[in-house]
Design a protein around this motif. Structure first.
Motif: not given
Length: 169
Positions: A39-47, A63-73, A147-152, A157-159
């Motif tokens: 899952f983490y291969d190819g994702v970025i540090f976006h903040r 900058f597309k959000e990836k689908a995840t499994r359910d939330s955890i405790e 800023n990128r869209g509504y994200h600050a 440059e992508n990390v």
């Protein structure tokens, strides 16, 4: 007890994480499942906020959000603190909403620690620490952001986390 270790290979260098499966067993199991799935291969540090933390694990290079499994405790009541060099789960305002996103603290952030089982007190679950590559974390926290869209606080440059793999279990 020996703890699992995960290697994050980024375009800024290598980071090795030691995950505390004793204090945060559900969080560590969740994180390792994402690593095993690639899952983490190819994702970025976006903040990235120097003096606070670097966050990643949820968006691809476009900058597309990836689908995840359910939330955890939320396991933030485990006695671990959001100290410099620790890794914790990112979440929304809802205490038990963490799924795949994580952050590495670049300074002591005690205000993120668990203080009580209330909406304000839950805190953010620490589940490990950086054991190698603090210089890489330092390099990432120093990148230029905007800023990128509504994200600050988005790196200009992508990390990129090029690969994440388990190196010890």
């Amino acid at each position: 007890m020996s703890f699992p270790q995960v290697e994050l290979n980024t375009n800024k260098g290598r980071i090795v994480l030691e995950l505390n499966s004793e204090k945060a067993p559900k969080t560590v199991a969740n994180f390792l499942e994402y690593v095993r799935d690639g899952f983490y291969d190819g994702v970025i540090f976006h903040r990235v906020i120097d003096g606070f933390m670097i966050q990643g694990g949820g968006m691809d290079e476009n900058f597309k959000e990836k689908a995840t499994r359910d939330s955890i405790e939320n396991e933030a009541d485990n006695g671990l603190s959001n100290d410099e060099g620790t890794i914790a789960m990112a979440r929304t305002q809802a205490p038990h909403s963490a799924s795949a996103q994580f952050f590495i603290n670049v300074k002591n952030n005690s205000f993120l620690n668990h203080t009580g089982k209330t909406a304000q007190g839950w805190g953010y679950a620490v589940f490990g620490k950086v054991t190698e590559g603090l210089d890489v974390v330092e390099a990432i926290k120093g990148v230029r952001t905007g800023n990128r869209g509504y994200h600050a606080d988005v790196p200009l440059e992508n990390v990129v986390i090029e690969s994440a793999k388990i190196i010890a279990e």
